[in-house]
Design a protein around this motif. Structure first.
Motif, PDB file in Angstrom:
ATOM      1  N   CYS A   1      17.225   6.627  16.736  1.00 32.88           N
ATOM      2  CA  CYS A   1      17.564   5.381  16.060  1.00 32.88           C
ATOM      3  C   CYS A   1      16.623   4.271  16.523  1.00 32.88           C
ATOM      4  O   CYS A   1      16.215   4.227  17.687  1.00 32.88           O
ATOM      5  CB  CYS A   1      19.016   5.029  16.387  1.00 32.88           C
ATOM      6  SG  CYS A   1      19.688   3.650  15.462  1.00 32.88           S
ATOM      7  N   GLY A   2      16.278   3.370  15.609  1.00 31.72           N
ATOM      8  CA  GLY A   2      15.434   2.241  15.965  1.00 31.72           C
ATOM      9  C   GLY A   2      14.906   1.560  14.726  1.00 31.72           C
ATOM     10  O   GLY A   2      14.905   2.136  13.634  1.00 31.72           O
ATOM     11  N   GLY A   3      14.439   0.348  14.883  1.00 32.30           N
ATOM     12  CA  GLY A   3      13.923  -0.414  13.761  1.00 32.30           C
ATOM     13  C   GLY A   3      12.506  -0.021  13.394  1.00 32.30           C
ATOM     14  O   GLY A   3      11.910   0.903  13.957  1.00 32.30           O
ATOM     15  N   ASP A   4      11.949  -0.741  12.420  1.00 29.93           N
ATOM     16  CA  ASP A   4      10.575  -0.491  11.999  1.00 29.93           C
ATOM     17  C   ASP A   4       9.626  -0.686  13.176  1.00 29.93           C
ATOM     18  O   ASP A   4       9.731  -1.662  13.927  1.00 29.93           O
ATOM     19  CB  ASP A   4      10.186  -1.441  10.860  1.00 29.93           C
ATOM     20  CG  ASP A   4      10.942  -1.152   9.575  1.00 29.93           C
ATOM     21  OD1 ASP A   4      11.495  -0.035   9.461  1.00 29.93           O
ATOM     22  OD2 ASP A   4      10.984  -2.035   8.689  1.00 29.93           O
ATOM     23  N   GLY A   5       8.705   0.264  13.327  1.00 31.87           N
ATOM     24  CA  GLY A   5       7.716   0.152  14.390  1.00 31.87           C
ATOM     25  C   GLY A   5       8.181   0.627  15.746  1.00 31.87           C
ATOM     26  O   GLY A   5       7.436   0.529  16.722  1.00 31.87           O
ATOM     27  N   SER A   6       9.411   1.160  15.828  1.00 31.72           N
ATOM     28  CA  SER A   6       9.930   1.589  17.123  1.00 31.72           C
ATOM     29  C   SER A   6       9.391   2.955  17.548  1.00 31.72           C
ATOM     30  O   SER A   6       9.534   3.336  18.712  1.00 31.72           O
ATOM     31  CB  SER A   6      11.462   1.626  17.102  1.00 31.72           C
ATOM     32  OG  SER A   6      11.936   2.535  16.125  1.00 31.72           O
ATOM     33  N   GLY A   7       8.807   3.706  16.617  1.00 33.65           N
ATOM     34  CA  GLY A   7       8.224   5.000  16.962  1.00 33.65           C
ATOM     35  C   GLY A   7       9.045   6.202  16.542  1.00 33.65           C
ATOM     36  O   GLY A   7       8.776   7.317  16.995  1.00 33.65           O
ATOM     37  N   LYS A   8      10.032   6.020  15.658  1.00 32.03           N
ATOM     38  CA  LYS A   8      10.892   7.129  15.238  1.00 32.03           C
ATOM     39  C   LYS A   8      10.078   8.262  14.604  1.00 32.03           C
ATOM     40  O   LYS A   8      10.215   9.432  14.986  1.00 32.03           O
ATOM     41  CB  LYS A   8      11.947   6.637  14.237  1.00 32.03           C
ATOM     42  CG  LYS A   8      12.874   5.556  14.751  1.00 32.03           C
ATOM     43  CD  LYS A   8      13.966   5.230  13.750  1.00 32.03           C
ATOM     44  CE  LYS A   8      13.476   4.770  12.398  1.00 32.03           C
ATOM     45  NZ  LYS A   8      12.693   3.507  12.465  1.00 32.03           N
ATOM     46  N   SER A   9       9.264   7.919  13.623  1.00 29.22           N
ATOM     47  CA  SER A   9       8.495   8.944  12.915  1.00 29.22           C
ATOM     48  C   SER A   9       7.471   9.588  13.838  1.00 29.22           C
ATOM     49  O   SER A   9       7.245  10.807  13.780  1.00 29.22           O
ATOM     50  CB  SER A   9       7.792   8.333  11.693  1.00 29.22           C
ATOM     51  OG  SER A   9       8.735   7.857  10.757  1.00 29.22           O
ATOM     52  N   THR A  10       6.859   8.787  14.696  1.00 30.00           N
ATOM     53  CA  THR A  10       5.887   9.333  15.649  1.00 30.00           C
ATOM     54  C   THR A  10       6.564  10.321  16.585  1.00 30.00           C
ATOM     55  O   THR A  10       6.017  11.385  16.886  1.00 30.00           O
ATOM     56  CB  THR A  10       5.232   8.200  16.449  1.00 30.00           C
ATOM     57  OG1 THR A  10       4.541   7.335  15.553  1.00 30.00           O
ATOM     58  CG2 THR A  10       4.245   8.749  17.469  1.00 30.00           C
ATOM     59  N   LEU A  11       7.759   9.995  17.045  1.00 26.99           N
ATOM     60  CA  LEU A  11       8.472  10.897  17.938  1.00 26.99           C
ATOM     61  C   LEU A  11       8.778  12.220  17.245  1.00 26.99           C
ATOM     62  O   LEU A  11       8.599  13.300  17.825  1.00 26.99           O
ATOM     63  CB  LEU A  11       9.764  10.254  18.437  1.00 26.99           C
ATOM     64  CG  LEU A  11      10.604  11.118  19.386  1.00 26.99           C
ATOM     65  CD1 LEU A  11       9.797  11.547  20.611  1.00 26.99           C
ATOM     66  CD2 LEU A  11      11.869  10.380  19.819  1.00 26.99           C
ATOM     67  N   LEU A  12       9.212  12.185  15.985  1.00 24.51           N
ATOM     68  CA  LEU A  12       9.481  13.421  15.275  1.00 24.51           C
ATOM     69  C   LEU A  12       8.209  14.253  15.109  1.00 24.51           C
ATOM     70  O   LEU A  12       8.240  15.484  15.234  1.00 24.51           O
ATOM     71  CB  LEU A  12      10.110  13.135  13.911  1.00 24.51           C
ATOM     72  CG  LEU A  12      11.646  13.294  13.858  1.00 24.51           C
ATOM     73  CD1 LEU A  12      12.324  12.355  14.837  1.00 24.51           C
ATOM     74  CD2 LEU A  12      12.172  13.082  12.449  1.00 24.51           C
ATOM     75  N   ARG A  13       7.080  13.598  14.862  1.00 25.36           N
ATOM     76  CA  ARG A  13       5.812  14.343  14.747  1.00 25.36           C
ATOM     77  C   ARG A  13       5.430  14.978  16.078  1.00 25.36           C
ATOM     78  O   ARG A  13       4.899  16.087  16.108  1.00 25.36           O
ATOM     79  CB  ARG A  13       4.700  13.410  14.254  1.00 25.36           C
ATOM     80  CG  ARG A  13       4.897  12.923  12.823  1.00 25.36           C
ATOM     81  CD  ARG A  13       3.718  12.096  12.336  1.00 25.36           C
ATOM     82  NE  ARG A  13       3.946  11.607  10.996  1.00 25.36           N
ATOM     83  CZ  ARG A  13       4.260  10.362  10.681  1.00 25.36           C
ATOM     84  NH1 ARG A  13       4.367   9.455  11.649  1.00 25.36           N
ATOM     85  NH2 ARG A  13       4.467  10.002   9.432  1.00 25.36           N
ATOM     86  N   LEU A  14       5.702  14.288  17.167  1.00 27.89           N
ATOM     87  CA  LEU A  14       5.460  14.874  18.488  1.00 27.89           C
ATOM     88  C   LEU A  14       6.361  16.086  18.712  1.00 27.89           C
ATOM     89  O   LEU A  14       5.901  17.146  19.162  1.00 27.89           O
ATOM     90  CB  LEU A  14       5.699  13.839  19.583  1.00 27.89           C
ATOM     91  CG  LEU A  14       4.665  12.719  19.710  1.00 27.89           C
ATOM     92  CD1 LEU A  14       5.221  11.584  20.579  1.00 27.89           C
ATOM     93  CD2 LEU A  14       3.358  13.245  20.305  1.00 27.89           C
ATOM     94  N   LEU A  15       7.653  15.951  18.400  1.00 26.13           N
ATOM     95  CA  LEU A  15       8.585  17.051  18.599  1.00 26.13           C
ATOM     96  C   LEU A  15       8.260  18.238  17.695  1.00 26.13           C
ATOM     97  O   LEU A  15       8.502  19.393  18.061  1.00 26.13           O
ATOM     98  CB  LEU A  15      10.024  16.579  18.350  1.00 26.13           C
ATOM     99  CG  LEU A  15      10.551  15.456  19.250  1.00 26.13           C
ATOM    100  CD1 LEU A  15      12.002  15.129  18.890  1.00 26.13           C
ATOM    101  CD2 LEU A  15      10.433  15.817  20.725  1.00 26.13           C
ATOM    102  N   ALA A  16       7.710  17.946  16.507  1.00 23.38           N
ATOM    103  CA  ALA A  16       7.343  19.016  15.575  1.00 23.38           C
ATOM    104  C   ALA A  16       6.098  19.767  16.020  1.00 23.38           C
ATOM    105  O   ALA A  16       5.831  20.868  15.533  1.00 23.38           O
ATOM    106  CB  ALA A  16       7.124  18.435  14.183  1.00 23.38           C
ATOM    107  N   GLY A  17       5.319  19.160  16.913  1.00 25.15           N
ATOM    108  CA  GLY A  17       4.091  19.798  17.361  1.00 25.15           C
ATOM    109  C   GLY A  17       2.908  19.556  16.460  1.00 25.15           C
ATOM    110  O   GLY A  17       1.893  20.250  16.555  1.00 25.15           O
ATOM    111  N   VAL A  18       3.008  18.548  15.571  1.00 26.84           N
ATOM    112  CA  VAL A  18       1.885  18.235  14.686  1.00 26.84           C
ATOM    113  C   VAL A  18       1.070  17.054  15.220  1.00 26.84           C
ATOM    114  O   VAL A  18      -0.007  16.762  14.704  1.00 26.84           O
ATOM    115  CB  VAL A  18       2.360  17.944  13.245  1.00 26.84           C
ATOM    116  CG1 VAL A  18       3.050  19.166  12.661  1.00 26.84           C
ATOM    117  CG2 VAL A  18       3.300  16.738  13.198  1.00 26.84           C
ATOM    118  N   LEU A  19       1.595  16.395  16.229  1.00 25.08           N
ATOM    119  CA  LEU A  19       0.909  15.294  16.894  1.00 25.08           C
ATOM    120  C   LEU A  19       0.915  15.604  18.386  1.00 25.08           C
ATOM    121  O   LEU A  19       1.960  15.953  18.947  1.00 25.08           O
ATOM    122  CB  LEU A  19       1.629  13.978  16.612  1.00 25.08           C
ATOM    123  CG  LEU A  19       0.929  12.664  16.927  1.00 25.08           C
ATOM    124  CD1 LEU A  19      -0.344  12.523  16.099  1.00 25.08           C
ATOM    125  CD2 LEU A  19       1.867  11.490  16.642  1.00 25.08           C
TER     126      LEU A  19
END
Length: 217
Positions: A40-58
């Motif tokens: 959970c978090g607002g715009d720019g908090s890194g939610k999407s980036t974190l999911l990409r890290l967990l997915a192994g694509v970043l």
């Protein structure tokens, strides 16, 4: 009375990821067990980036990700084959027909649930659109198709970024009900990134990212 400790499926240890213009995650650690978790978090908090890290694509600059004993850095294929992730901003598969997209995902995920998929296709009004290419679908329909695929995948780690975005109210309520079902999953971690709490949905883990987009352990 006997108590059991929930099985940890995904471990993130001391992850660091910095963009050139700002530090986003520094030494960040978390554990995710079976069931539904929320980032959970607002715009720019890194939610999407974190999911990409967990997915192994970043790739993080440092740290370790381990899913069911498979460490991403050492066994990337064993890690990634356990993951369902579909970046809403990625149009790489948009030339596929909707049926072909589902067939591709079914091939990738051996625990695919045909009955669940059919139920979701019906509830989300997707049947009339299955002979269309993804690029011909509305944003909402593309999101519904990807959600249906993810829910049916049975993947040990299933990641949804903004699952309620661009959905009509009826579809959003249905997706919330399906996410509520995921809370009872065993052997499967479903992680959702959303800007706010999912009211009434029980969570295994809540990750609340600060609004300044800088997170440390």
């Amino acid at each position: 009375m006997t108590t059991t400790t929930p099985q940890i499926l995904l471990q993130a240890e001391r992850l660091t990821f910095h963009f050139p213009h700002r530090a986003l995650f520094t030494g960040w650690s978390a554990q995710f067990g079976a069931g539904l978790s929320l980032v959970c978090g607002g715009d720019g908090s890194g939610k999407s980036t974190l999911l990409r890290l967990l997915a192994g694509v970043l790739a993080p600059q440092s740290g370790h990700l381990t899913l069911n004993g498979a460490e991403l850095a050492r066994h990337p294929d064993a890690y990634r084959t356990q993951v369902f992730w579909c970046d809403p901003a990625d149009g790489a598969l948009d030339s596929l027909g909707a049926r072909d997209y589902l067939a591709l995902r079914r091939h990738q995920h051996p625990a695919w649930d045909v009955a669940a998929l059919e139920e979701d296709l019906d509830a989300l009004g997707l049947w009339p659109h299955l002979d269309k290419p993804l690029y011909a679908l509305s944003t909402g329909m593309r999101r519904k198709l990807r959600l249906a695929a993810g829910l049916a995948s049975g993947a040990p780690l299933t990641l949804f970024d903004g699952p309620l975005a661009a959905l009509d109210r009826r579809s959003a309520d249905y997706v919330l009900d399906r996410l509520d079902d995921c809370a009872d999953s065993t052997g499967r971690a479903v992680i959702v990134a959303h800007h706010a709490a999912l009211d009434g949905v029980p969570l295994a883990t809540l990750v609340d990212l600060p609004g300044d987009g800088s997170t440390s352990s």
